[in-house]
Design a protein around this motif. Sequence first.
Motif, PDB file in Angstrom:
ATOM      1  N   GLN A 247      -0.969  -2.117 -28.106  1.00 14.68           N
ATOM      2  CA  GLN A 247       0.428  -2.126 -28.538  1.00 14.68           C
ATOM      3  C   GLN A 247       0.503  -2.142 -30.062  1.00 14.68           C
ATOM      4  N   THR A 248      -0.325  -2.968 -30.697  1.00  9.56           N
ATOM      5  CA  THR A 248      -0.362  -3.015 -32.155  1.00  9.56           C
ATOM      6  C   THR A 248      -0.759  -1.657 -32.727  1.00  9.56           C
ATOM      7  N   TYR A 249      -1.726  -1.013 -32.084  1.00  7.72           N
ATOM      8  CA  TYR A 249      -2.170   0.315 -32.519  1.00  7.72           C
ATOM      9  C   TYR A 249      -1.017   1.311 -32.483  1.00  7.72           C
ATOM     10  N   LEU A 250      -0.265   1.350 -31.385  1.00  7.57           N
ATOM     11  CA  LEU A 250       0.845   2.290 -31.255  1.00  7.57           C
ATOM     12  C   LEU A 250       1.911   2.038 -32.320  1.00  7.57           C
ATOM     13  N   VAL A 251       2.212   0.778 -32.567  1.00 10.49           N
ATOM     14  CA  VAL A 251       3.211   0.434 -33.580  1.00 10.49           C
ATOM     15  C   VAL A 251       2.755   0.899 -34.954  1.00 10.49           C
ATOM     16  N   GLU A 252       1.487   0.632 -35.288  1.00 10.12           N
ATOM     17  CA  GLU A 252       0.973   1.025 -36.604  1.00 10.12           C
ATOM     18  C   GLU A 252       0.964   2.533 -36.774  1.00 10.12           C
ATOM     19  N   GLN A 253       0.593   3.263 -35.730  1.00 11.57           N
ATOM     20  CA  GLN A 253       0.578   4.720 -35.828  1.00 11.57           C
ATOM     21  C   GLN A 253       1.991   5.284 -35.954  1.00 11.57           C
TER      22      GLN A 253
ATOM     23  N   ASN B 292     -31.805   5.185 -17.502  1.00 13.22           N
ATOM     24  CA  ASN B 292     -31.159   3.938 -17.105  1.00 13.22           C
ATOM     25  C   ASN B 292     -29.784   4.208 -16.488  1.00 13.22           C
ATOM     26  N   PRO B 293     -29.720   4.742 -15.265  1.00 11.36           N
ATOM     27  CA  PRO B 293     -28.413   4.954 -14.628  1.00 11.36           C
ATOM     28  C   PRO B 293     -27.648   3.643 -14.523  1.00 11.36           C
ATOM     29  N   THR B 294     -26.359   3.689 -14.905  1.00 13.31           N
ATOM     30  CA  THR B 294     -25.548   2.472 -15.010  1.00 13.31           C
ATOM     31  C   THR B 294     -24.154   2.703 -14.446  1.00 13.31           C
ATOM     32  N   PHE B 295     -23.683   1.723 -13.687  1.00 14.92           N
ATOM     33  CA  PHE B 295     -22.284   1.715 -13.245  1.00 14.92           C
ATOM     34  C   PHE B 295     -21.639   0.450 -13.782  1.00 14.92           C
ATOM     35  N   ALA B 296     -20.519   0.601 -14.514  1.00 18.08           N
ATOM     36  CA  ALA B 296     -19.912  -0.538 -15.193  1.00 18.08           C
ATOM     37  C   ALA B 296     -18.417  -0.633 -14.922  1.00 18.08           C
ATOM     38  N   MET B 297     -17.897  -1.827 -15.140  1.00 18.43           N
ATOM     39  CA  MET B 297     -16.460  -2.078 -14.992  1.00 18.43           C
ATOM     40  C   MET B 297     -16.016  -3.008 -16.110  1.00 18.43           C
ATOM     41  N   SER B 298     -14.841  -2.727 -16.691  1.00 14.41           N
ATOM     42  CA  SER B 298     -14.268  -3.589 -17.723  1.00 14.41           C
ATOM     43  C   SER B 298     -12.941  -4.161 -17.233  1.00 14.41           C
ATOM     44  N   VAL B 299     -12.732  -5.432 -17.520  1.00 17.37           N
ATOM     45  CA  VAL B 299     -11.490  -6.121 -17.156  1.00 17.37           C
ATOM     46  C   VAL B 299     -10.985  -6.827 -18.402  1.00 17.37           C
ATOM     47  N   GLY B 300      -9.695  -6.704 -18.705  1.00 20.20           N
ATOM     48  CA  GLY B 300      -9.187  -7.390 -19.890  1.00 20.20           C
ATOM     49  C   GLY B 300      -7.732  -7.079 -20.160  1.00 20.20           C
ATOM     50  N   SER B 301      -7.244  -7.559 -21.282  1.00 15.84           N
ATOM     51  CA  SER B 301      -5.885  -7.275 -21.727  1.00 15.84           C
ATOM     52  C   SER B 301      -5.929  -6.250 -22.855  1.00 15.84           C
ATOM     53  N   ILE B 302      -4.762  -5.655 -23.187  1.00 15.70           N
ATOM     54  CA  ILE B 302      -4.735  -4.570 -24.180  1.00 15.70           C
ATOM     55  C   ILE B 302      -3.640  -4.794 -25.229  1.00 15.70           C
ATOM     56  N   SER B 303      -3.469  -6.026 -25.672  1.00 12.94           N
ATOM     57  CA  SER B 303      -2.481  -6.290 -26.721  1.00 12.94           C
ATOM     58  C   SER B 303      -2.782  -5.488 -27.980  1.00 12.94           C
ATOM     59  N   TYR B 304      -4.075  -5.262 -28.249  1.00 14.22           N
ATOM     60  CA  TYR B 304      -4.474  -4.473 -29.421  1.00 14.22           C
ATOM     61  C   TYR B 304      -3.851  -3.076 -29.376  1.00 14.22           C
TER      62      TYR B 304
ATOM     63  N   SER C  27      -6.760  -9.720 -33.129  1.00 13.64           N
ATOM     64  CA  SER C  27      -6.041  -8.755 -33.969  1.00 13.64           C
ATOM     65  C   SER C  27      -4.592  -9.191 -34.148  1.00 13.64           C
ATOM     66  N   SER C  28      -4.119  -9.241 -35.372  1.00 10.90           N
ATOM     67  CA  SER C  28      -2.702  -9.452 -35.702  1.00 10.90           C
ATOM     68  C   SER C  28      -2.052 -10.561 -34.890  1.00 10.90           C
ATOM     69  N   GLY C  29      -2.688 -11.712 -34.817  1.00 11.51           N
ATOM     70  CA  GLY C  29      -2.091 -12.844 -34.121  1.00 11.51           C
ATOM     71  C   GLY C  29      -2.240 -12.818 -32.618  1.00 11.51           C
ATOM     72  N   THR C  30      -2.947 -11.833 -32.064  1.00 10.06           N
ATOM     73  CA  THR C  30      -3.163 -11.755 -30.616  1.00 10.06           C
ATOM     74  C   THR C  30      -4.651 -11.834 -30.304  1.00 10.06           C
ATOM     75  N   VAL C  31      -4.966 -12.200 -29.072  1.00  8.33           N
ATOM     76  CA  VAL C  31      -6.348 -12.273 -28.611  1.00  8.33           C
ATOM     77  C   VAL C  31      -6.452 -11.524 -27.286  1.00  8.33           C
ATOM     78  N   ASP C  32      -7.385 -10.597 -27.205  1.00  5.66           N
ATOM     79  CA  ASP C  32      -7.628  -9.856 -25.969  1.00  5.66           C
ATOM     80  C   ASP C  32      -8.964 -10.283 -25.372  1.00  5.66           C
ATOM     81  N   PRO C  33      -8.936 -11.004 -24.246  1.00  7.85           N
ATOM     82  CA  PRO C  33     -10.197 -11.317 -23.569  1.00  7.85           C
ATOM     83  C   PRO C  33     -10.682 -10.106 -22.791  1.00  7.85           C
TER      84      PRO C  33
ATOM     85  N   ALA D 276       1.100  -6.078 -21.754  1.00 11.08           N
ATOM     86  CA  ALA D 276      -0.111  -5.784 -22.530  1.00 11.08           C
ATOM     87  C   ALA D 276      -1.100  -6.941 -22.496  1.00 11.08           C
ATOM     88  N   SER D 277      -0.592  -8.150 -22.347  1.00 11.44           N
ATOM     89  CA  SER D 277      -1.464  -9.326 -22.330  1.00 11.44           C
ATOM     90  C   SER D 277      -1.982  -9.660 -20.934  1.00 11.44           C
ATOM     91  N   ALA D 278      -1.581  -8.868 -19.910  1.00  5.99           N
ATOM     92  CA  ALA D 278      -2.040  -9.122 -18.543  1.00  5.99           C
ATOM     93  C   ALA D 278      -3.523  -8.782 -18.412  1.00  5.99           C
TER      94      ALA D 278
END
Length: 296
Positions: free
Chosen positions: A197-203, A183-195, A157-163, A229-231
């Motif tokens: 920051q872009t969302y907040l700026v646009e709003q 199908n009981p499921t327990f999940a975990m997500s790990v990643g960055s959130i640069s998107y 998104s907008s020049g950034t990449v969030d893995p 945000a990229s951590a």
Amino acid sequence: MKLLRHIGTTMAVVVIAAVSLMAQASQDSVPDSDTRKTIITPGVFYINDIVWMGRADSLPNPYLVGYLLYGHKSGVFAKISLSYLTGEDVQQLDIFSAMLGYTLSKGVWQSGVSSSAYYYNDNSFNVLSPVNFSGSGYFTYDFGWIESYLGASAFFSSGTVDPMIYFDFNKNIYTLKNQLIFNPTFAMSVGSISYYQTYLVEQAERKGQMKGKGKFPVATTQTISVEEASAFRITNFEISLPISLSLNQFQVDFMPSYILPVNPRSISVGDEVVEEELSNTFIWSIGVNYKIAADK
């Protein structure tokens, strides 16, 4: 869950979590690569809100989503979806998405790759509206007593990449001669959130205030930034209970999900710094699809 779970994880951006959640709720196992058939699956579902990696808009984002999935017996699949926002104050066609991918399965394991493109309404306030493309891969293994899923994605998104890495443990519980599956499921997500920051700026530019969790008034001329945000960090845990009922070629899916966000970031607006306010969220989705055998 396999193919449909993968479609779910990568389509998480399609209504971002929308097709995502309902696809995960679909419990059909994908046959081995040398025995499966070509199938066309139209479907529709409703989701009451969108939460992605623990983040959401402060206003509910309920969606009605229609989609068409084509799965070739070779393992190649394609999917398109159209999402209509059914909010109390805003109703609009909000997202169109297209996905292309490939799966390979044998016995207790399956793997696959896919890429997706997303097109948003210019007035969308979906938290993932900055994302326009993603690429994903996954691997599942069924230990018998439990199944594991590991997926890795990159969102552009907008020049950034969030893995992002998504990992879960789940277990199929079959009843009514395998027609009803829990199908009981327990999940975990790990990643960055640069998107995000872009969302907040646009709003802020659009409305003069931020609408996401922890919103506060902000002048559109001030600089907005999300600390690190990229951590790459754990963003949320999720507990869900997908339920699937098969009636001949029809399949009805229901998925309640409880999302627990973690690791709030600091948000700077000009000289003011506040800590992001995150809260646990319950969301649900329900839908139906119809499978059509396309082999001659």
